[in-house]
Design a protein around this motif. Structure first.
Motif, PDB file in Angstrom:
ATOM      1  N   GLU A   1       0.559  -1.059   0.282  1.00  0.00           N
ATOM      2  CA  GLU A   1       0.111   0.156  -0.178  1.00  0.00           C
ATOM      3  C   GLU A   1       0.756   1.219  -0.038  1.00  0.00           C
ATOM      4  OE1 GLU A   1      -3.814  -1.626   2.653  1.00  0.00           O
ATOM      5  OE2 GLU A   1      -2.449  -0.854   3.665  1.00  0.00           O
ATOM      6  N   LEU A   2       1.835   1.497   0.467  1.00  0.00           N
ATOM      7  CA  LEU A   2       2.733   2.369   0.864  1.00  0.00           C
ATOM      8  C   LEU A   2       3.609   2.882  -0.339  1.00  0.00           C
ATOM      9  CD1 LEU A   2       4.529   4.523   1.941  1.00  0.00           C
ATOM     10  CD2 LEU A   2       6.152   3.286   2.357  1.00  0.00           C
ATOM     11  N   PHE A   3       4.099   1.786  -1.857  1.00  0.00           N
ATOM     12  CA  PHE A   3       4.663   2.144  -2.674  1.00  0.00           C
ATOM     13  C   PHE A   3       3.674   2.225  -3.527  1.00  0.00           C
ATOM     14  CE2 PHE A   3       8.109   0.326  -0.186  1.00  0.00           C
ATOM     15  CZ  PHE A   3       8.706   0.503  -0.889  1.00  0.00           C
ATOM     16  N   GLU A   4       2.432   1.571  -3.635  1.00  0.00           N
ATOM     17  CA  GLU A   4       1.133   2.386  -4.729  1.00  0.00           C
ATOM     18  C   GLU A   4       0.615   3.350  -4.656  1.00  0.00           C
ATOM     19  OE1 GLU A   4      -1.793  -0.998  -3.818  1.00  0.00           O
ATOM     20  OE2 GLU A   4      -0.909  -2.350  -5.335  1.00  0.00           O
ATOM     21  N   ASP A   5       0.654   3.683  -3.022  1.00  0.00           N
ATOM     22  CA  ASP A   5       0.179   5.374  -3.269  1.00  0.00           C
ATOM     23  C   ASP A   5       1.732   6.027  -3.358  1.00  0.00           C
ATOM     24  OD1 ASP A   5      -1.382   4.623  -1.649  1.00  0.00           O
ATOM     25  OD2 ASP A   5      -0.846   5.157   0.656  1.00  0.00           O
ATOM     26  N   LEU A   6       2.704   5.683  -3.175  1.00  0.00           N
ATOM     27  CA  LEU A   6       3.884   6.602  -3.730  1.00  0.00           C
ATOM     28  C   LEU A   6       4.188   6.420  -5.043  1.00  0.00           C
ATOM     29  CD1 LEU A   6       6.564   5.346  -1.209  1.00  0.00           C
ATOM     30  CD2 LEU A   6       5.318   7.807  -1.531  1.00  0.00           C
ATOM     31  N   GLY A   7       2.869   5.301  -5.240  1.00  0.00           N
ATOM     32  CA  GLY A   7       3.262   5.479  -7.293  1.00  0.00           C
ATOM     33  C   GLY A   7       4.287   4.909  -7.477  1.00  0.00           C
ATOM     34  N   ILE A   8       5.619   4.017  -7.150  1.00  0.00           N
ATOM     35  CA  ILE A   8       6.607   2.424  -7.475  1.00  0.00           C
ATOM     36  C   ILE A   8       5.799   1.454  -7.147  1.00  0.00           C
ATOM     37  CG2 ILE A   8       8.740   2.142  -6.641  1.00  0.00           C
ATOM     38  CD1 ILE A   8       8.916   4.525  -4.697  1.00  0.00           C
ATOM     39  N   PRO A   9       6.411   1.090  -8.040  1.00  0.00           N
ATOM     40  CA  PRO A   9       5.803  -0.036  -9.107  1.00  0.00           C
ATOM     41  C   PRO A   9       7.171  -1.062  -8.058  1.00  0.00           C
ATOM     42  CG  PRO A   9       6.536   0.647 -11.152  1.00  0.00           C
ATOM     43  CD  PRO A   9       7.018   1.905  -9.179  1.00  0.00           C
ATOM     44  N   CYS A  10       6.087  -2.482  -7.386  1.00  0.00           N
ATOM     45  CA  CYS A  10       6.881  -3.037  -6.314  1.00  0.00           C
ATOM     46  C   CYS A  10       6.570  -4.596  -6.770  1.00  0.00           C
ATOM     47  CB  CYS A  10       6.450  -3.304  -5.484  1.00  0.00           C
ATOM     48  SG  CYS A  10       4.599  -3.294  -4.561  1.00  0.00           S
ATOM     49  N   ASN A  11       7.681  -5.050  -6.263  1.00  0.00           N
ATOM     50  CA  ASN A  11       7.437  -7.074  -6.623  1.00  0.00           C
ATOM     51  C   ASN A  11       6.067  -7.517  -5.772  1.00  0.00           C
ATOM     52  OD1 ASN A  11       9.691  -7.557  -4.629  1.00  0.00           O
ATOM     53  ND2 ASN A  11      10.986  -7.291  -6.470  1.00  0.00           N
ATOM     54  N   GLU A  12       5.641  -8.435  -5.758  1.00  0.00           N
ATOM     55  CA  GLU A  12       5.276  -9.375  -4.316  1.00  0.00           C
ATOM     56  C   GLU A  12       6.098 -10.102  -3.189  1.00  0.00           C
ATOM     57  OE1 GLU A  12       8.259 -12.400  -6.640  1.00  0.00           O
ATOM     58  OE2 GLU A  12       6.652 -11.188  -6.598  1.00  0.00           O
ATOM     59  N   SER A  13       7.446  -9.806  -2.887  1.00  0.00           N
ATOM     60  CA  SER A  13       8.226  -9.584  -1.729  1.00  0.00           C
ATOM     61  C   SER A  13       8.227  -8.508  -0.618  1.00  0.00           C
ATOM     62  CB  SER A  13       9.751  -9.373  -1.879  1.00  0.00           C
ATOM     63  OG  SER A  13      10.323  -8.179  -2.854  1.00  0.00           O
ATOM     64  N   ILE A  14       7.294  -7.550  -1.708  1.00  0.00           N
ATOM     65  CA  ILE A  14       7.050  -6.074  -0.266  1.00  0.00           C
ATOM     66  C   ILE A  14       5.865  -6.415   0.376  1.00  0.00           C
ATOM     67  CG2 ILE A  14       5.576  -5.081  -1.619  1.00  0.00           C
ATOM     68  CD1 ILE A  14       8.672  -3.078  -1.207  1.00  0.00           C
ATOM     69  N   ASP A  15       5.388  -7.307  -0.383  1.00  0.00           N
ATOM     70  CA  ASP A  15       4.043  -7.957   1.047  1.00  0.00           C
ATOM     71  C   ASP A  15       4.736  -7.861   2.298  1.00  0.00           C
ATOM     72  OD1 ASP A  15       2.008  -6.684  -0.977  1.00  0.00           O
ATOM     73  OD2 ASP A  15       2.294  -9.278  -1.532  1.00  0.00           O
ATOM     74  N   LYS A  16       5.781  -8.432   2.141  1.00  0.00           N
ATOM     75  CA  LYS A  16       6.204  -9.223   4.144  1.00  0.00           C
ATOM     76  C   LYS A  16       6.986  -8.006   4.464  1.00  0.00           C
ATOM     77  CE  LYS A  16       6.797 -13.951   2.437  1.00  0.00           C
ATOM     78  NZ  LYS A  16       7.253 -14.324   0.583  1.00  0.00           N
ATOM     79  N   ILE A  17       7.183  -6.474   3.865  1.00  0.00           N
ATOM     80  CA  ILE A  17       7.853  -5.525   4.666  1.00  0.00           C
ATOM     81  C   ILE A  17       6.530  -5.009   5.611  1.00  0.00           C
ATOM     82  CG2 ILE A  17       8.702  -3.271   4.001  1.00  0.00           C
ATOM     83  CD1 ILE A  17       9.862  -4.698   1.669  1.00  0.00           C
ATOM     84  N   ASP A  18       7.155  -4.890   6.853  1.00  0.00           N
ATOM     85  CA  ASP A  18       6.128  -3.892   7.867  1.00  0.00           C
ATOM     86  C   ASP A  18       6.835  -2.160   7.512  1.00  0.00           C
ATOM     87  OD1 ASP A  18       5.184  -6.119   9.352  1.00  0.00           O
ATOM     88  OD2 ASP A  18       6.745  -6.607  10.764  1.00  0.00           O
ATOM     89  N   ILE A  19       5.895  -1.473   8.065  1.00  0.00           N
ATOM     90  CA  ILE A  19       6.196  -0.103   7.541  1.00  0.00           C
ATOM     91  C   ILE A  19       6.316   0.068   9.284  1.00  0.00           C
ATOM     92  CG2 ILE A  19       5.582   1.945   7.312  1.00  0.00           C
ATOM     93  CD1 ILE A  19       6.265   0.119   5.286  1.00  0.00           C
ATOM     94  N   PHE A  20       7.146   0.810   9.841  1.00  0.00           N
ATOM     95  CA  PHE A  20       7.380   1.570  11.382  1.00  0.00           C
ATOM     96  C   PHE A  20       6.590   2.740  11.616  1.00  0.00           C
ATOM     97  CE2 PHE A  20       9.484  -2.059  11.081  1.00  0.00           C
ATOM     98  CZ  PHE A  20       9.516  -2.925  12.331  1.00  0.00           C
ATOM     99  N   LEU A  21       6.234   3.126  12.355  1.00  0.00           N
ATOM    100  CA  LEU A  21       5.779   4.504  13.130  1.00  0.00           C
ATOM    101  C   LEU A  21       7.095   5.115  14.138  1.00  0.00           C
ATOM    102  CD1 LEU A  21       1.876   4.093  14.224  1.00  0.00           C
ATOM    103  CD2 LEU A  21       2.692   5.083  11.987  1.00  0.00           C
ATOM    104  N   GLY A  22       7.339   5.924  12.815  1.00  0.00           N
ATOM    105  CA  GLY A  22       9.006   6.646  13.419  1.00  0.00           C
ATOM    106  C   GLY A  22       9.120   7.495  14.651  1.00  0.00           C
ATOM    107  N   GLY A  23       7.570   8.170  14.617  1.00  0.00           N
ATOM    108  CA  GLY A  23       7.735   9.026  15.599  1.00  0.00           C
ATOM    109  C   GLY A  23       6.606  10.192  15.232  1.00  0.00           C
ATOM    110  N   PRO A  24       6.469  11.241  15.544  1.00  0.00           N
ATOM    111  CA  PRO A  24       5.267  12.776  15.469  1.00  0.00           C
ATOM    112  C   PRO A  24       5.388  13.392  14.876  1.00  0.00           C
ATOM    113  CG  PRO A  24       5.919  12.431  17.734  1.00  0.00           C
ATOM    114  CD  PRO A  24       6.363  11.485  16.900  1.00  0.00           C
ATOM    115  N   VAL A  25       6.453  13.357  14.278  1.00  0.00           N
ATOM    116  CA  VAL A  25       7.235  14.550  13.168  1.00  0.00           C
ATOM    117  C   VAL A  25       6.914  13.986  12.076  1.00  0.00           C
ATOM    118  CG1 VAL A  25       8.474  16.231  13.230  1.00  0.00           C
ATOM    119  CG2 VAL A  25       8.495  15.815  15.261  1.00  0.00           C
ATOM    120  N   GLN A  26       6.455  15.379  11.016  1.00  0.00           N
ATOM    121  CA  GLN A  26       6.539  14.893   9.994  1.00  0.00           C
ATOM    122  C   GLN A  26       5.879  13.239   8.870  1.00  0.00           C
ATOM    123  OE1 GLN A  26      10.652  15.012   8.532  1.00  0.00           O
ATOM    124  NE2 GLN A  26       9.455  16.381   6.468  1.00  0.00           N
ATOM    125  N   PRO A  27       4.487  13.301   9.828  1.00  0.00           N
ATOM    126  CA  PRO A  27       4.379  11.447   9.595  1.00  0.00           C
ATOM    127  C   PRO A  27       4.057  11.633   8.389  1.00  0.00           C
ATOM    128  CG  PRO A  27       2.189  13.273  10.555  1.00  0.00           C
ATOM    129  CD  PRO A  27       3.980  14.124  10.430  1.00  0.00           C
TER     130      PRO A  27
END
Length: 175
Positions: free
Chosen positions: A56-82
């Motif tokens: 979903e992140l890569f689709e939102d960014l308009g970046i084509p991705c392969n199937e391995s991207i499904d296994k990647i966690d996206i972390f909440l790095g902090g409250p600034v520049q969310p």
């Protein structure tokens, strides 16, 4: 007031003291990537985004991705520049916008590293984060002096090889 930082925390972990009431930082491990007279920059390492997938992140960014991207966690790095997308990674370090933190760790937030990761050609070891944690001049130093944080050396194993829900406990054991 002394405007010199007491100890440079760049390349260190800071952990919230047990019982910290701030929900943004309660039971967190934060990697400090920069710390100087202008302030500090860090990233929370143990809060996985509850809804957003790598695809979903890569689709939102308009970046084509392969199937391995499904296994990647996206972390909440902090409250600034969310909405900012950042990558903490091991080598290589030749991306467009890269800040070297230690001899084994860098921070990048350029499109070229994201495109490479999306196609499985990025660094072997990385974490993708949304947002960051920031402190103004002397703010982190004052919080450290007030014992709001516990500190320890950064650990590659905790950062990249430990499950998010165990990072806080493992980092606390390094003190």
């Amino acid at each position: 007031m002394n405007d010199q930082i007491a100890e440079n925390m760049k390349g260190k972990f800071i952990m919230a003291i047990p019982g910290l009431p701030d929900p943004n930082f309660a039971q967190t491990v934060t990697c400090i990537c920069e710390h100087n007279e202008s302030g500090a920059l860090g990233f929370i390492l143990n809060k996985v985004h509850p809804l957003l997938t790598g695809r979903e992140l890569f689709e939102d960014l308009g970046i084509p991705c392969n199937e391995s991207i499904d296994k990647i966690d996206i972390f909440l790095g902090g409250p600034v520049q969310p909405s900012g997308v950042f990558v903490l990674h091991c080598g290589p370090f030749e991306w467009s916008e890269t800040l070297k933190i230690t001899d084994w760790l860098a921070l990048s937030n350029s499109r070229d590293i994201l495109e490479a990761i999306a196609m499985g050609q990025g660094p072997d070891t990385f974490i993708i984060l949304l947002g960051c944690a920031g402190w103004g001049p002397m703010q982190l130093d004052n919080e450290l002096a007030d014992s709001a944080w516990l500190t320890c050396d950064m650990s590659r194993e905790i950062m990249f090889d430990t499950k998010p829900d165990l990072k806080y406990e493992k980092a606390m054991m390094l003190i």
